[in-house]
Design an enzyme around this catalytic site. Structure first.
Site, PDB file in Angstrom:
ATOM      1  N   GLU A 189      15.252 -19.641  -7.989  1.00  0.00           N
ATOM      2  CA  GLU A 189      14.962 -18.254  -8.319  1.00  0.00           C
ATOM      3  C   GLU A 189      14.394 -18.138  -9.733  1.00  0.00           C
ATOM      4  O   GLU A 189      13.478 -17.350  -9.983  1.00  0.00           O
ATOM      5  CB  GLU A 189      16.239 -17.407  -8.176  1.00  0.00           C
ATOM      6  CG  GLU A 189      16.107 -15.967  -8.627  1.00  0.00           C
ATOM      7  CD  GLU A 189      15.042 -15.162  -7.890  1.00  0.00           C
ATOM      8  OE1 GLU A 189      14.731 -14.055  -8.349  1.00  0.00           O
ATOM      9  OE2 GLU A 189      14.503 -15.638  -6.862  1.00  0.00           O
ATOM     10  N   LYS A 241      10.756 -16.457 -10.757  1.00  0.00           N
ATOM     11  CA  LYS A 241      10.596 -15.368 -11.714  1.00  0.00           C
ATOM     12  C   LYS A 241       9.556 -15.725 -12.773  1.00  0.00           C
ATOM     13  O   LYS A 241       8.725 -14.896 -13.155  1.00  0.00           O
ATOM     14  CB  LYS A 241      11.934 -15.051 -12.397  1.00  0.00           C
ATOM     15  CG  LYS A 241      12.859 -14.231 -11.567  1.00  0.00           C
ATOM     16  CD  LYS A 241      12.322 -12.824 -11.381  1.00  0.00           C
ATOM     17  CE  LYS A 241      12.761 -12.252 -10.054  1.00  0.00           C
ATOM     18  NZ  LYS A 241      12.209 -12.851  -8.851  1.00  0.00           N
ATOM     19  N   LYS A 294       5.178  -4.917  -4.079  1.00  0.00           N
ATOM     20  CA  LYS A 294       6.634  -4.867  -3.976  1.00  0.00           C
ATOM     21  C   LYS A 294       7.109  -5.132  -2.559  1.00  0.00           C
ATOM     22  O   LYS A 294       8.070  -5.856  -2.348  1.00  0.00           O
ATOM     23  CB  LYS A 294       7.132  -3.502  -4.450  1.00  0.00           C
ATOM     24  CG  LYS A 294       8.638  -3.397  -4.527  1.00  0.00           C
ATOM     25  CD  LYS A 294       9.186  -4.299  -5.606  1.00  0.00           C
ATOM     26  CE  LYS A 294      10.689  -4.204  -5.736  1.00  0.00           C
ATOM     27  NZ  LYS A 294      11.206  -5.217  -6.659  1.00  0.00           N
ATOM     28  N   TRP A 317      -3.105  -2.573  -1.761  1.00  0.00           N
ATOM     29  CA  TRP A 317      -2.932  -4.001  -1.983  1.00  0.00           C
ATOM     30  C   TRP A 317      -3.761  -4.694  -0.915  1.00  0.00           C
ATOM     31  O   TRP A 317      -3.523  -4.526   0.275  1.00  0.00           O
ATOM     32  CB  TRP A 317      -1.460  -4.404  -1.868  1.00  0.00           C
ATOM     33  CG  TRP A 317      -1.182  -5.820  -2.257  1.00  0.00           C
ATOM     34  CD1 TRP A 317      -1.030  -6.317  -3.503  1.00  0.00           C
ATOM     35  CD2 TRP A 317      -1.013  -6.931  -1.353  1.00  0.00           C
ATOM     36  NE1 TRP A 317      -0.772  -7.669  -3.458  1.00  0.00           N
ATOM     37  CE2 TRP A 317      -0.757  -8.067  -2.155  1.00  0.00           C
ATOM     38  CE3 TRP A 317      -1.049  -7.070   0.032  1.00  0.00           C
ATOM     39  CZ2 TRP A 317      -0.541  -9.331  -1.612  1.00  0.00           C
ATOM     40  CZ3 TRP A 317      -0.834  -8.329   0.574  1.00  0.00           C
ATOM     41  CH2 TRP A 317      -0.588  -9.441  -0.238  1.00  0.00           C
ATOM     42  N   GLU A 365       6.073 -15.570 -11.218  1.00  0.00           N
ATOM     43  CA  GLU A 365       5.669 -14.214 -10.858  1.00  0.00           C
ATOM     44  C   GLU A 365       5.146 -13.419 -12.051  1.00  0.00           C
ATOM     45  O   GLU A 365       4.111 -12.770 -11.955  1.00  0.00           O
ATOM     46  CB  GLU A 365       6.853 -13.454 -10.249  1.00  0.00           C
ATOM     47  CG  GLU A 365       7.167 -13.796  -8.819  1.00  0.00           C
ATOM     48  CD  GLU A 365       8.326 -12.970  -8.309  1.00  0.00           C
ATOM     49  OE1 GLU A 365       8.180 -12.329  -7.259  1.00  0.00           O
ATOM     50  OE2 GLU A 365       9.384 -12.958  -8.957  1.00  0.00           O
ATOM     51  N   ASN A 397      -1.356   2.238   5.840  1.00  0.00           N
ATOM     52  CA  ASN A 397      -0.544   1.124   5.355  1.00  0.00           C
ATOM     53  C   ASN A 397      -0.163   0.303   6.576  1.00  0.00           C
ATOM     54  O   ASN A 397       0.466   0.809   7.495  1.00  0.00           O
ATOM     55  CB  ASN A 397       0.711   1.667   4.649  1.00  0.00           C
ATOM     56  CG  ASN A 397       1.688   0.564   4.283  1.00  0.00           C
ATOM     57  OD1 ASN A 397       1.306  -0.589   4.113  1.00  0.00           O
ATOM     58  ND2 ASN A 397       2.962   0.922   4.156  1.00  0.00           N
ATOM     59  N   CYS A 428       0.830  -1.201   0.000  1.00  0.00           N
ATOM     60  CA  CYS A 428       0.000   0.000   0.000  1.00  0.00           C
ATOM     61  C   CYS A 428       0.871   1.260   0.000  1.00  0.00           C
ATOM     62  O   CYS A 428       1.893   1.322   0.666  1.00  0.00           O
ATOM     63  CB  CYS A 428      -0.965   0.075   1.177  1.00  0.00           C
ATOM     64  SG  CYS A 428      -2.109  -1.309   1.277  1.00  0.00           S
TER      65      CYS A 428
END
Length: 616
Positions: free
Chosen positions: A489, A493, A611, A79, A496, A105, A2
């Protein structure tokens, strides 16, 4: 998660709020809204609240027809945590009389009991969110306090949880009340007024000198200035931080997406993270070390705690710390670490890895570890972040602002920083000589040029490999040793940004279940660079090929034999195996992006993700 923004001053607030929200949209984009203070025909102020489901651009379009004049307001991009994305659940939330508006937030852990109490007292709730209790608590307090700051302090005293809070009240025109506990708040004063935001990115057009509000601190913003107070209402003098990066860091710079721009920035990240880190005498120099060499020498156990991409950086660190320092090292998801009873002593080092430095699970784990007596070291990208403040020492990754939700350059920065930490532990344990450290440091620096070489040369090969995955339903990533950490990883990716299901396994585990997935055309992406485990990895790939898999391999330049079993080969320069995570990760980042574009996905703003995860 947020983003919140607030302005009070001489200019029209509407455009300032929208621009700030757009810059912070990486923090959440389920819904957005603003509360604008407007003077009525009778001279009495009111609050106009405009909210919309979806991205900030939709809110901006709706506000194009809004013609009222307002020089004070607050905004929010959300979010979703409590309550699904909807107009009713979008911020700002207002009091029953509509005279108080709140953006928040964080999370209110005791919202259920507060909501029940407030409902019994006659308050009407219009949303499913935990945030709305703030609006009603402040309204309750204001009826007796008749002072917005006092009412906000009173409400915060009753809340259990985390909050970055900005509040406006129609009865106190031009005033924004701000509070912070465990959620980021940045405040700045510019020529045209006073500003508050969740992130400095929203303020850098107005000022480069900002105050990062600390826990249990409050601020009163007016057009004429800012007053800072503690929980008791006592005036305090905060520390001012100068921001030395500019808005260009938050713009695409000619690239079609932030994700691609940030991948291309990785050579610079390596160089910046290393600059000044080794003395002429060959000793590692960590300015923010915070621990004596004697304390580091006493360390006999290391826990790396992290989430998501940062967790995978921790897997790389485990290999390096155990190899170079011979210290037993465990990597744990921060969300699990705090809910068990790990063995921690005063000679335990907990390494907390977080791009934002505000990840809620990681912060909670740090606090638990400190209570149990551990030394804590932070790896973060944000100066002055909670992880940095609550650690005994810190290495900053020097990645600058990362806008794309899927981490790329911050991952590389974390791996480089953790490599420095592993080298330092190896030095203080007398496992690495000065000569060895100099050699390792030089080779680590060479990875910047090697990353650039990959970016410059492997685009066509990556584009062809991506076509294999475009219409697949699932994919399997495999590797051994350091390659397995890279595979984890790479799979993350791909998931995502492309929404293609992917799993990662140590290649040796193939015959223990995952090989059952293999059928003709099934994508298998392997990290098979030259390393002690190369031959074994190739054997696993031959087993996949025998069952019809479409095989994509990240291999070392000059390896022609791998073409006999691979359908597509992406080459990376030969490096020491210890540094292979840095180079081999880059083509997997590019592959994930390419697959996402082929599948029509928004690579910068994947669905359901934010994020910074500032709630558990």
């Amino acid at each position: 998660m947020c983003g919140i923004i607030g302005f009070t001053g001489k200019d029209q607030a509407q455009q300032i709020l929208i621009e700030g929200l757009a810059r912070m949209e990486y923090r959440g984009y389920d819904s957005a809204g603003v509360a604008l203070e407007v003077a009525g025909a009778d001279g009495e102020s009111r609050l106009d609240v405009i909210r919309r489901v979806g991205k900030v651009s939709g809110l901006a379009s709706e506000l194009e027809s809004y013609k009222e004049s307002s020089t004070c307001g607050i905004g929010h991009t959300r979010w979703a945590t409590h309550g699904r994305p909807s107009t009713a659940n979008a911020h700002p939330h207002v009091s029953c009389d509509g005279r108080i508006a709140v953006v928040h937030n964080g999370i209110v852990e005791n919202f259920a009991e507060l909501r029940e109490e407030l409902t019994a007292a006659g308050h009407e709730f219009r949303s499913d969110t935990d945030t709305e209790v703030f609006a009603h608590l402040i309204e309750d307090a204001y009826t007796t306090e008749h002072d917005l700051m006092a009412a906000v302090r009173s409400a915060c005293a009753r809340v259990v949880g985390a909050y970055g809070l900005a509040v406006v009240c129609a009865d106190e025109p031009g005033t924004i009340a701000v509070a912070r506990k465990d959620s980021p708040i940045v405040i700045g004063r510019g020529e045209r007024g006073s500003y508050v935001a969740s992130d400095v990115i929203a303020l850098i057009d107005a000022t480069r000198d900002v105050v990062v509000l600390a826990d249990d601190q409050f601020a009163k913003l007016t057009p004429d200035g800012i007053e800072y107070t503690d929980a008791g209402g006592n005036v305090i003098e905060p520390e001012v931080t100068h921001v030395d990066w500019d808005l260009d860091m938050a713009e695409k710079g000619g690239y079609p997406h932030f994700m691609l721009k940030e991948i291309h920035e990785q050579p610079r990240v390596v160089r910046d993270t290393l600059v000044g880190r080794m003395t002429a005498a060959g000793e590692l120099d960590i300015d923010e070390l915070g621990l004596s060499l004697e304390e580091l020498n006493d360390i006999d156990r290391v826990y790396v705690i992290a989430c998501g991409t940062s967790y995978h950086a921790g897997l790389v660190a485990k290999n390096l710390i155990e190899a170079w320092a011979r210290i037993p090292t465990e990597v744990e998801a921060a969300s699990e670490f705090r809910y068990r009873d790990p063995i921690i002593t005063p000679t335990t080092l907990v390494v907390a890895v977080s791009q934002s430095g505000e990840t809620a699970d990681t912060l909670a784990a740090i606090r638990d570890a400190r209570i149990k007596g551990a030394k804590v070291f932070g790896i973060t990208n944000v100066v002055g972040s909670p992880v940095a403040r609550e650690s005994d020492g810190v290495i900053y990754t020097k990645a600058n602002k990362e806008i794309a939700v899927a981490s790329t350059k911050s991952f590389i920065g974390q791996v480089v920083s953790l490599t420095l930490l592993a080298m330092l532990l190896g030095q203080v344990k007398y496992r690495l000589t000065t000569k060895q450290c100099r050699l390792l440091f030089r080779e680590l620096g060479d990875t910047a040029e090697q990353i650039q070489h990959i970016i410059d040369t492997q685009g066509p090969a990556i584009a062809e490999a991506a076509k294999v995955c475009k219409d697949a339903h699932s994919a399997l990533f495999v590797g051994r040793g350091m390659g397995s950490a890279i595979a984890y990883e790479g799979a993350l990716k791909l998931k995502e940004v492309s929404y293609l299901h992917a799993e990662a396994y140590a290649a040796g585990e193939m015959k223990h279940g995952p090989i059952a997935l293999i059928e003709p055309g099934f994508p298998v992406i392997a990290v098979a660079t030259k390393s002690p485990t190369y031959d074994k990895t190739v054997s696993n790939l031959m087993e996949c090929r025998a069952r019809g898999a479409a095989i994509i391999v990240v291999a070392t330049e000059g390896d022609e034999d791998i073409k006999k079993i691979a359908d597509h080969v992406i080459y990376v320069p030969r490096v020491r195996d210890a540094f292979s995570a840095i180079t081999a990760s880059v083509p997997l980042q590019l592959l994930g992006r390419e697959v996402a574009l082929l599948r029509g996905c928004d690579v910068d703003k994947p669905r359901n993700l934010a994020k910074s995860v500032t709630v558990e």
